[in-house]
Scaffold this motif. Structure first.
Motif, PDB file in Angstrom:
ATOM      1  N   ARG A 154       0.769  -1.327   0.009  1.00 36.14           N
ATOM      2  CA  ARG A 154       0.043   0.114  -0.072  1.00 36.14           C
ATOM      3  C   ARG A 154       0.801   1.288   0.104  1.00 36.14           C
ATOM      4  O   ARG A 154       1.568   1.831   1.080  1.00 36.14           O
ATOM      5  CB  ARG A 154      -0.975   0.099   1.442  1.00 36.14           C
ATOM      6  N   GLN A 186      -7.543  -8.428  -7.904  1.00 33.86           N
ATOM      7  CA  GLN A 186      -7.596  -6.769  -8.151  1.00 33.86           C
ATOM      8  C   GLN A 186      -6.387  -6.292  -8.619  1.00 33.86           C
ATOM      9  O   GLN A 186      -5.082  -6.528  -8.068  1.00 33.86           O
ATOM     10  CB  GLN A 186      -7.986  -6.187  -6.819  1.00 33.86           C
ATOM     11  N   ARG A 217       1.764  -6.707  -9.626  1.00 32.84           N
ATOM     12  CA  ARG A 217       2.139  -6.150  -8.346  1.00 32.84           C
ATOM     13  C   ARG A 217       2.437  -6.745  -7.313  1.00 32.84           C
ATOM     14  O   ARG A 217       2.976  -6.362  -6.368  1.00 32.84           O
ATOM     15  CB  ARG A 217       1.146  -4.900  -8.136  1.00 32.84           C
ATOM     16  N   HIS A 223       0.660   2.924 -10.631  1.00 35.63           N
ATOM     17  CA  HIS A 223      -0.458   3.547  -9.834  1.00 35.63           C
ATOM     18  C   HIS A 223       0.320   4.256  -8.429  1.00 35.63           C
ATOM     19  O   HIS A 223       0.046   3.843  -7.319  1.00 35.63           O
ATOM     20  CB  HIS A 223      -1.301   2.273  -9.169  1.00 35.63           C
ATOM     21  N   ASP A 263     -12.280   9.463  -7.053  1.00 37.81           N
ATOM     22  CA  ASP A 263     -11.721   8.380  -7.983  1.00 37.81           C
ATOM     23  C   ASP A 263     -12.171   8.637  -9.520  1.00 37.81           C
ATOM     24  O   ASP A 263     -13.308   8.088  -9.846  1.00 37.81           O
ATOM     25  CB  ASP A 263     -12.336   7.022  -7.322  1.00 37.81           C
ATOM     26  N   GLU A 323      -2.092   8.438 -11.466  1.00 40.88           N
ATOM     27  CA  GLU A 323      -1.916   7.371 -11.824  1.00 40.88           C
ATOM     28  C   GLU A 323      -1.623   7.287 -13.465  1.00 40.88           C
ATOM     29  O   GLU A 323      -2.302   7.893 -14.133  1.00 40.88           O
ATOM     30  CB  GLU A 323      -2.478   6.239 -11.541  1.00 40.88           C
TER      31      GLU A 323
HETATM   32  O1  TA6 Z   1      -6.976   3.729  -8.829  1.00 38.88           O
HETATM   33  C1  TA6 Z   1      -7.847   3.882  -7.898  1.00 38.88           C
HETATM   34  C2  TA6 Z   1      -8.218   2.702  -7.777  1.00 38.88           C
HETATM   35  O2  TA6 Z   1      -8.890   1.760  -8.611  1.00 38.88           O
HETATM   36  C3  TA6 Z   1      -9.482   2.744  -6.475  1.00 38.88           C
HETATM   37  O3  TA6 Z   1     -10.702   2.390  -7.158  1.00 38.88           O
HETATM   38  C4  TA6 Z   1      -9.028   1.714  -5.556  1.00 38.88           C
HETATM   39  O4  TA6 Z   1      -9.476   0.518  -5.704  1.00 38.88           O
HETATM   40  C5  TA6 Z   1      -7.449   1.729  -5.480  1.00 38.88           C
HETATM   41  O5  TA6 Z   1      -7.461   1.693  -7.026  1.00 38.88           O
HETATM   42  C6  TA6 Z   1      -6.913   0.973  -4.653  1.00 38.88           C
HETATM   43  O6  TA6 Z   1      -6.925  -0.479  -5.331  1.00 38.88           O
HETATM   44  P1  TA6 Z   1      -6.266  -1.395  -4.087  1.00 38.88           P
HETATM   45  O7  TA6 Z   1      -6.620  -2.579  -4.859  1.00 38.88           O
HETATM   46  O8  TA6 Z   1      -4.810  -1.162  -4.277  1.00 38.88           O
HETATM   47  O9  TA6 Z   1      -6.816  -1.317  -2.843  1.00 38.88           O
END
Ligand code: TA6
Length: 304
Positions: free
Chosen positions: A73, A94, A99, A171, A216, A275
């Protein structure tokens, strides 16, 4: 290679060293006269960059996990081959698998007052299980008074019909003194998808985006340089880019941050994601043998 092997192969005393963390992650530590930085082979993740005489430019959560298979994070997560939830009807983590993958360090050298690293990622049992085989990523990181991040993706397939379609993002979590006093310029008049308002398509009217709530936004068809005006921090962070047609701007704000186990509840005002990406209609499709490069160059003015 583990930290000791990388140390033997690439270390430059006083400038570039390698170590293995207690949790088994291997990281490079840059301590050049121009800047210091930390780069994990896990996710090819830059977690720290601080030009000499400045404050850290990247935010890193004090509660982040630093463990194999888990996302970090903060810093600059490398997002590939999809952004957000997988959206091709199949299962997957996700923000894709890059990553949380273990990248290889292929090159590291000191050139003048810069440190150059090249990390690569190829197919694995995990990526093949997710449907990704004939690809290779090369991530060039140049640490100096500016930070250059350059991601090249190659379609290594020989089969003439095997196109490689992917989304990608750097990101980046930038460190700000207080997001409530920061703005982002460069996106005036740009269309965006508002993920906090039903994915509505909007156009930013204001010259600079200010932050008063969870934000966002996926800005579309933009190659613009953005600048974070960290007013409370008395500095500006500029993000120039090449090969990117999407810019994503995100801050979770208090309510969402409170639900994030890897984020201190009171840390959200000190971070702002801008990003450098290619997502949605700007996703990239490579024919066999083709490559694509996306680059972000980050610099800081003020805040000395
Ligand atoms: O880039 C923004 C985003 O897509 C948000 O919607 C939120 O999900 C963020 O990324 C963080 O994602 P993560 O999976 O790292 O918690």
């Amino acid at each position: 290679m583990d930290g000791a092997e990388l140390e033997a192969r690439f270390a430059v005393p006083g400038v570039l060293g390698f170590e293995t963390t207690d949790s088994g992650l291997v990281r490079a530590r840059v301590t050049a006269a121009s800047a210091e930085a930390t780069i994990y082979l896990h996710g090819a993740h830059v977690t720290h960059w601080m030009p000499s005489g400045k404050e850290p430019v990247l935010f890193l959560s004090e509660r982040t996990e630093l463990a194999a298979g888990r996302p970090i994070r903060g810093g600059v997560p490398v997002i590939f081959p999809w952004f957000g939830p997988r959206h091709d009807g199949r299962q997957g983590p996700q923000h894709g698998f890059a990553r949380t993958a273990e990248w290889a360090l292929e090159f590291a050298a000191v050139a003048g007052d810069e440190v150059h690293l090249l990390l690569t990622l190829g197919p694995s049992a995990e990526s093949r299980a997710l449907g990704y085989d004939h690809f290779r990523l090369a991530y060039r990181v140049i640490v100096g008074r500016t930070l250059t991040l350059e991601l090249t993706v190659a379609n290594t397939s020989n089969a003439m019909d095997a196109v490689l379609a992917f989304e990608e993002a750097m990101h980046a979590y930038y460190a700000v003194a207080d997001v409530r006093e920061a703005t982002v310029s460069g996106l005036a008049g740009t269309a965006f998808l508002d993920k906090v308002d039903g994915m509505q398509e909007k156009v930013q009217a204001e010259a600079a985006l200010a932050f008063t709530q969870r934000t966002d936004r996926v800005y579309r068809h933009t190659t613009a340089t953005c600048a974070i005006d960290d007013i409370a921090g008395k500095r500006k962070i500029r993000i120039e880019k090449m090969g990117s047609h999407t810019t994503v701007v995100w801050n979770p704000w208090s309510e969402l941050a409170a639900t994030m186990a890897d984020m201190e509840p009171d840390a959200w005002p000190r971070m702002l994601c801008v990003e450098t990406a290619n997502v949605g209609e700007s996703a990239v499709t490579l024919v066999p043998g083709a490559t694509h490069t996306m680059r972000a160059t980050v610099s800081v003015e003020g805040g000395d």
